[in-house]
Write a protein that holds these residues in place. Structure first.
Motif, PDB file in Angstrom:
ATOM      1  N   GLY A   1      -5.673  44.307  30.502  1.00 35.42           N
ATOM      2  CA  GLY A   1      -4.839  45.479  30.276  1.00 35.42           C
ATOM      3  C   GLY A   1      -3.527  45.198  29.596  1.00 35.42           C
TER       4      GLY A   1
ATOM      5  N   LEU B   1       3.068  47.964  30.931  1.00 35.92           N
ATOM      6  CA  LEU B   1       2.064  48.994  31.201  1.00 35.92           C
ATOM      7  C   LEU B   1       0.679  48.366  31.307  1.00 35.92           C
ATOM      8  CD1 LEU B   1       3.071  52.009  28.924  1.00 35.92           C
ATOM      9  CD2 LEU B   1       3.654  51.575  31.293  1.00 35.92           C
TER      10      LEU B   1
ATOM     11  N   HIS C   1      -2.790  48.737  30.386  1.00 35.50           N
ATOM     12  CA  HIS C   1      -3.635  49.460  29.441  1.00 35.50           C
ATOM     13  C   HIS C   1      -5.104  49.278  29.817  1.00 35.50           C
ATOM     14  CE1 HIS C   1      -0.199  50.096  26.699  1.00 35.50           C
ATOM     15  NE2 HIS C   1       0.171  48.894  27.101  1.00 35.50           N
TER      16      HIS C   1
ATOM     17  N   ASP D   1      -8.683  51.257  31.860  1.00 35.98           N
ATOM     18  CA  ASP D   1      -9.310  52.459  32.403  1.00 35.98           C
ATOM     19  C   ASP D   1     -10.402  52.137  33.420  1.00 35.98           C
ATOM     20  OD1 ASP D   1      -7.882  54.404  30.792  1.00 35.98           O
ATOM     21  OD2 ASP D   1      -9.036  53.649  29.093  1.00 35.98           O
TER      22      ASP D   1
ATOM     23  N   ASN E   1      -4.846  52.283  36.991  1.00 37.22           N
ATOM     24  CA  ASN E   1      -5.099  52.458  35.559  1.00 37.22           C
ATOM     25  C   ASN E   1      -3.954  53.185  34.866  1.00 37.22           C
ATOM     26  OD1 ASN E   1      -7.646  51.253  35.728  1.00 37.22           O
ATOM     27  ND2 ASN E   1      -8.684  53.207  36.091  1.00 37.22           N
ATOM     28  N   ARG E   2      -3.460  52.584  33.758  1.00 40.30           N
ATOM     29  CA  ARG E   2      -2.410  53.147  32.912  1.00 40.30           C
ATOM     30  C   ARG E   2      -1.052  53.200  33.611  1.00 40.30           C
ATOM     31  NH1 ARG E   2      -4.230  52.950  27.695  1.00 40.30           N
ATOM     32  NH2 ARG E   2      -6.486  53.079  27.832  1.00 40.30           N
TER      33      ARG E   2
ATOM     34  N   ALA F   1       2.190  57.249  25.820  1.00 40.25           N
ATOM     35  CA  ALA F   1       2.511  56.483  27.025  1.00 40.25           C
ATOM     36  C   ALA F   1       3.218  57.356  28.051  1.00 40.25           C
ATOM     37  CB  ALA F   1       3.372  55.274  26.671  1.00 40.25           C
TER      38      ALA F   1
ATOM     39  N   SER G   1       0.489  59.622  29.592  1.00 40.45           N
ATOM     40  CA  SER G   1      -0.441  58.903  30.473  1.00 40.45           C
ATOM     41  C   SER G   1       0.268  58.382  31.723  1.00 40.45           C
ATOM     42  CB  SER G   1      -1.116  57.756  29.718  1.00 40.45           C
ATOM     43  OG  SER G   1      -0.190  56.747  29.355  1.00 40.45           O
TER      44      SER G   1
ATOM     45  N   TRP H   1      -0.843  59.145  35.452  1.00 38.18           N
ATOM     46  CA  TRP H   1      -1.049  58.066  36.416  1.00 38.18           C
ATOM     47  C   TRP H   1      -0.184  58.256  37.654  1.00 38.18           C
ATOM     48  CZ3 TRP H   1       3.276  54.759  37.163  1.00 38.18           C
ATOM     49  CH2 TRP H   1       3.096  53.829  38.185  1.00 38.18           C
TER      50      TRP H   1
END
Length: 872
Positions: free
Chosen positions: A371, A513, A515, A517, A524-525, A587, A590, A594
Motif C-alpha cells: 500500500g 496513506l 493505498h 483495498d 484500507n485507504r 485523497a 477517500s 475511510w
C-alpha cells in the motif's frame, strides 16, 4: 451582476541569480464570494502593464456560482536575483494573445501532442513514454522509442502496460496527459504506476511525474508493520531510458551542483553517470535508513560523478543538469529533488539517456511496503541549449499577496501577517525563528531519502532518549502542520512555508496513506499514525508499530493500524487548490470515507455482533448510580477529525452526502440537553480531545452559514456548541494547573490549551449578546495562560507543540479584535432526542439497528473477508 474593480498582486522572485525568460508557473488564487463571475474574465499583466497569456480553471465555486479558487497557468520573465509583480484583474475578454494552443490528437495506439515547438508521439499501450519527438526540425529520440522497466529482486524485468490514458487538463498553455497502468501481467498484486506528463505551449519541454505503487496489502502480523513484510514489493531497480537519434550527440555535459563548473564528456562513447547514494549530510548513515535486514546499506557519502574512463569525483549533494547534444541543441534532464530523494542516478552516452529513479547499483534492495507508493518528478527538454534547463533546479517563487487571502475569506483561520499593526506577532514565531528552523531539523536524523523527505522529525519524542544513536521518530502530519504551514505561507508570503507544506503534502500522500483495498475495511485507504510515543521507529518506518517495540513494551498494548483519530485532510485539500492535482482531491474524499468506516466499524453482520457484545459488556459494568451517556459516536478527536474530513471532502467536490454525514456524526455524538458532567470531560488523560470535536462543529456551522442553510442541523450544532462552551466557562482550567493527574505533564498540554481558546472564539461568534463577552474573556485567559506556560519550556520549539501552535495559535490575534456576530435573523429550534443513557433499551436498540444496517449491505464474501482478516 455588476462587479467592482478587482486587482490581485502576484509577486514572483528569482532564487538563483539567473535571468528567467518564459518560465512556466502554476498557482492557486482565492476569490471572495461574488468577486469573479467566471475565469474567462481574468486578465494577467506584467510589471509594466503588458498583458500576459494566462490559462485559468475554476477549482471551486461559491454558492452563488462565482469563483472561489482559480488555478492559473502562465509564464513569467524575471531578472536574475530580482522580483516582479504580476497583476490579476478582471476584463470582459482575455486580452493577451499567446503562442498557439497545444493540440492533442488521440488514437488507439498513439496520441500526438503538438506544442507548436515540438511534436510528441505518446504510446498508449506501453509506458515509454514517447515513441518519437520532433523538435527544432529534427528527431529528438531514436526510432526505437523510449522504455521503462522495473527490475525485480530475481533480476526479472517487468514492462509497464498502460490501461488508461486520458486528458487531465487540455491546455491551451499547459496540457496534462495522465497514464495509468501496471507492471507485468494483469492481477490485483501487480505493481501499479501513474504518470502525469505536462506539455507547455511553444516549447519542447515536458515535466513528467511518475508514481510507482505496491497495491498489495501488508500482512502486518500482530498489528506490526515492519520492513520485510511478505506484502512488500522488493526490487532492484526502476529506470526510464530515452534513446537518442544517431548523430545527435557529440558531447555530454553534466553540472552536478548549481554554480559548479560543468563537467564535459568529450567522447560520448565513454559515457557519463552521476549517482547519489546518500544525503551527503553529517548524519548520512543515520539509522533512519535501516533496511529490512536492520542495517544501513549505504557506503558512499553523497554522490559520485563518472566521466568515461577517468577517475570518479565525488561531492555531497547533487542536483545535476545533464545535457546530451551537438552544438547548441540537445536533450536535457533535471530531477529537482535528486539528492533529497536518494538514491537516484542519471547515465548518458551516445546511444541514450537513462534516468534511474531507483538505481540498480544501490547496495541494498529497494522495498515498497504494502500500500505504499512513491512519486518522482523530472524535467526534460528535447531542444535545449546546454544550460537551458538550469531553471528547473530552483524554479521561480510565485506568491499571491497575503492581503488577497485575507480579503477572500476562504480560510478564516489565517495567522497574523508579519508586522501587521495591532495584531502582534504570531505565537509560532516566538518559538520557531522562521521556516528555516524546521528545515534544519531534518539534519538531526537525516530526514532524507525517497521515503522520508518532506516528513517532520518528531523530536519531542526524544526527550527521554539516552544513547549515542539518535531516536528516530516520525510525525506523520498529526494536528495537520501541512495545513498550518500553508496558512503561514498565505499570511506571510514567505515561499519557504509554502515549500515545506507542499513537500509534506506529497510525503503524506505517498508514504503515510495506505493505498490498499484488500486489507481490513477499517484500514484500507487510511492514514498511518505517528511513531509510537517515546519509541524508536525501528523497522516500522512511517507505520507506527514495529516488532522492535516488543522489546520494551507490553505486547497487549503494541500494534494496530490506521485509525480515525489520526485523520488530517485540510492540508491535502489546500494543496489541491494550489496545484490542481486530482490525486490530492481524491485523497481527501477517500480519507473521509475511510474515517467514517473506521469510526462506525465494518458493516458486516459478524462485526455488528462483535460490537454488540462490547455494548453488553459495557452495560454489565454499570453498578447502580447514574447511568453514563451512550452516544453512537465518541466525543473524541476521532469523531472530530471525521467531521472535519467530511467537510473537506464536501469542499473539494465530494457532494452533499459528506455534509449530511457530518450532521449525522454531530447528532450522534452530542446534544444541547446532554448531562455534560456525566461525560467525565475533566479527566484530561482520557477526555482531552473533546475540544477537537467542538472545533469541527464550529467548522460545520460556518459551512452551513456560507451555504445559507439555517436548518435543523444548523440549529442542533449551534445549540450543542454553546451548551458545551458554557460548561467550559464554569469548569475548564489550564491542564498544567493539575500536573499530578497527567502521565507526562509537559509543554504539549499547554499547547493543547490553545484549542480551548479557539472553542471560546467560535462560541462568541455564534452566541447571543449576553454570552459573547464572557466567551471572549475566557478565550483570552486560556490563550494568555498557554502562551506564558509555553514560554517557560525550552521544549516548546519541538515539533508537536509547534504543530499545535500552527493549528490554533492564530486565535490570539482574533481575540484582541471586535468579534463579529454571525447569528442569522431566524434560527429554528433544535430537534431530536438527547444523547441516550446506557441501558437495556438503548443497547438493544443499538444492536438491532447495527445488525439491520449491516444485513442490508453485506455479502458472504464480505463476511468471510472480515473473518479471515481477524483469524489471519
Amino acid at each position: 451582476m455588476r462587479y467592482e474593480r478587482m486587482e490581485k498582486r502576484i509577486l514572483i522572485t528569482e532564487p538563483m541569480g539567473e535571468a528567467r525568460i518564459g518560465e512556466p508557473l502554476r498557482v492557486g488564487v482565492p476569490f471572495a464570494c461574488g468577486e469573479l463571475e467566471t475565469v474567462e474574465h481574468l486578465v494577467l499583466s506584467d510589471a509594466v502593464g503588458a498583458p500576459v497569456p494566462v490559462q485559468a480553471a475554476a477549482l471551486k465555486q461559491w454558492k452563488d456560482g462565482s469563483v472561489k479558487w482559480a488555478l492559473l497557468d502562465f509564464t513569467a520573465t524575471v531578472p536574475g536575483g530580482g522580483s516582479v509583480d504580476y497583476t490579476l484583474s478582471r476584463g470582459e475578454t482575455r486580452a493577451a494573445d499567446g503562442p498557439a494552443p497545444i493540440t492533442i490528437i488521440t488514437g488507439d495506439d498513439e496520441w500526438r501532442i503538438d506544442t507548436g515547438a515540438a511534436l510528441f508521439h505518446l504510446d498508449t499501450r506501453q509506458m515509454r513514454p514517447f515513441t518519437r519527438v520532433m523538435a527544432a526540425g529534427r528527431d529528438g529520440i531514436a526510432p526505437s522509442g523510449g522504455s521503462c522497466f522495473l527490475k525485480l529482486e530475481d533480476n526479472r524485468t517487468l514492462a509497464p502496460f498502460i490501461e488508461r490514458v486520458h486528458t487531465e487538463s487540455p491546455g491551451p498553455l499547459r496540457a496534462i496527459i495522465r497514464l495509468e497502468g501496471r507492471f507485468g501481467p494483469a492481477g490485483e498484486s501487480s505493481p501499479r504506476f501513474t504518470s502525469r506528463i505536462h506539455f507547455f505551449s511553444g516549447t519542447s519541454r515536458v515535466l513528467i511525474e511518475f508514481t510507482l505503487l505496491n497495491p498489495r496489502p501488508a500482512v502486518h502480523p500482530g498489528g506490526l508493520w515492519d520492513l520485510g513484510d511478505t506484502g512488500s514489493l522488493v526490487f532492484s531497480g526502476l529506470s526510464c531510458h530515452i534513446p537518442l537519434a544517431d548523430g545527435s550527440v557529440d558531447e555530454i555535459i553534466c553540472s552536478p551542483e548549481s554554480g559548479m563548473e560543468p563537467a564535459r564528456c568529450l567522447n560520448p562513447d565513454d559515457g557519463l553517470s552521476v549517482y547519489q547514494e546518500s544525503s551527503g549530510g553529517a548524519n548520512w548513515q543515520s539509522p533512519i535508513h535501516r533496511d529490512r535486514t536492520g542495517l544501513v546499506p549505504m557506503a558512499l557519502r553523497g554522490y559520485e560523478l563518472n566521466l568515461g574512463n577517468g577517475a570518479p569525483s565525488s561531492g555531497e549533494r547533487a542536483t545535476p543538469l545533464v545535457w546530451c547534444g551537438t552544438g547548441e541543441r540537445g536533450v536535457s534532464v533535471v530531477v529537482p529533488l535528486f539528492w533529497q530523494e536518494f538514491p537516484t542516478a542519471i547515465e548518458a552516452d551516445r546511444s541514450g539517456l537513462s534516468i534511474e529513479l531507483f538505481p540498480a547499483r544501490f547496495p541494498g534492495r529497494h522495498e515498497l511496503q504494502g500500500g505504499e507508493q512513491k512519486t518522482f518528478t523530472m524535467h526534460l527538454d528535447f531542444a535545449a541549449s546546454p544550460a537551458g534547463l538550469n531553471w528547473a533546479r530552483a524554479p521561480l517563487n510565485a506568491v499571491v499577496d497575503p492581503e488577497v487571502h485575507r480579503r477572500a475569506g476562504v480560510l478564516m483561520d489565517l495567522p497574523p501577517a508579519e508586522g501587521a499593526d495591532g495584531d502582534g506577532p504570531d505565537l509560532v514565531d516566538r518559538f520557531v525563528p522562521g521556516p528555516e528552523a524546521l528545515i534544519r531539523k531534518r539534519e538531526e536524523i537525516d530526514e532524507y531519502g525517497w521515503r522520508n523527505y518532506g516528513e517532520l522529525y518528531a523530536d519531542h519524542e526524544a526527550v527521554y532518549h539516552r544513547g549515542d544513536a539518535p531516536l528516530i521518530s516520525h510525525y506523520n502530519n498529526q494536528y495537520d502542520p501541512c495545513a498550518g504551514m500553508y496558512r503561514k505561507f498565505f499570511a506571510t508570503g514567505n515561499p519557504l512555508w509554502g515549500r515545506l507544506a507542499a513537500e509534506l503534502a506529497r510525503h503524506v500522500l505517498d508514504i503515510d496513506l495506505y493505498h490498499c483495498d484488500h486489507d481490513r475495511e477499517e484500514y484500507n485507504r487510511g492514514l498511518f499514525w505517528h511513531t509510537d510515543h517515546y519509541l524508536d521507529a525501528g523497522l516500522g518506518t512511517h507505520r507506527s508499530f514495529s516488532r522492535e517495540h516488543l522489546k520494551v513494551k507490553d505486547p497487549r498494548f503494541c500494534g494496530g493500524g490506521p485509525g480515525a483519530e489520526h485523520c488530517y485532510t485540510s492540508g491535502l485539500m489546500i494543496h489541491y487548490f494550489q496545484t490542481g492535482d486530482p490525486a490530492f482531491r481524491d485523497a481527501v474524499v477517500s480519507l473521509a470515507e475511510w474515517a467514517i468506516r473506521s469510526l462506525a466499524g465494518p458493516f458486516t453482520v459478524l462485526a455488528a455482533m462483535k460490537r454488540g457484545t462490547r455494548h453488553i459488556a459495557q452495560l454489565r459494568r454499570v453498578n447502580g448510580g447514574i447511568r453514563p451517556l451512550f452516544p453512537r459516536y465518541p466525543l473524541t478527536r476521532g469523531t472530530g477529525n471525521t467531521i472535519n474530513a467530511c467537510l473537506d471532502a464536501y469542499e473539494v467536490g465530494g457532494g452533499d452526502r459528506f455534509l449530511e454525514r457530518a450532521e449525522e456524526l454531530i447528532r450522534g455524538t452530542l446534544h444541547p440537553d446532554d448531562d455534560i458532567d456525566a461525560r467525565n470531560l475533566l479527566n484530561a488523560e482520557i477526555a482531552w480531545s473533546y475540544t477537537v470535536l467542538l472545533v469541527a462543529v464550529a467548522k460545520y456551522l460556518d459551512k452551513k452559514r456560507e451555504l445559507g442553510r439555517f436548518d435543523a442541523g444548523y440549529a442542533h450544532a449551534r445549540a450543542s456548541l454553546l451548551a458545551y462552551a458554557e460548561w467550559m466557562l464554569r469548569h475548564e482550567y489550564p491542564y498544567l494547573e493539575k500536573p499530578e493527574i497527567l502521565e507526562y505533564p509537559n509543554e504539549t498540554w499547554a499547547a493543547q490549551d490553545l484549542r480551548k481558546s479557539v472553542v471560546f472564539y467560535h462560541a462568541a461568534r455564534h452566541a447571543p449578546p449576553e454570552l459573547r463577552q464572557a466567551f471572549v474573556e475566557r478565550g483570552k485567559y486560556f490563550f494568555t495562560a498557554a502562551s506564558q506556560e509555553l514560554s517557560r519550556h525550552v521544549s516548546s520549539r519541538f515539533t508537536r507543540p509547534v504543530a499545535l501552535m500552527l493549528q490554533n495559535g492564530w486565535v490570539g490575534s482574533r481575540l484582541g479584535h471586535q468579534i463579529p456576530s454571525v447569528l442569522p435573523e431566524t434560527i429554528p429550534e433544535p430537534s431530536g432526542p438527547p444523547t441516550p443513557r446506557l441501558g437495556i433499551g438503548s443497547v438493544a436498540a443499538r444492536i438491532a439497528g447495527d445488525l439491520f444496517s449491516a444485513a442490508r449491505v453485506t455479502s458472504l464474501r464480505r463476511e468471510m473477508s472480515w473473518l479471515k482478516a481477524r483469524l489471519g
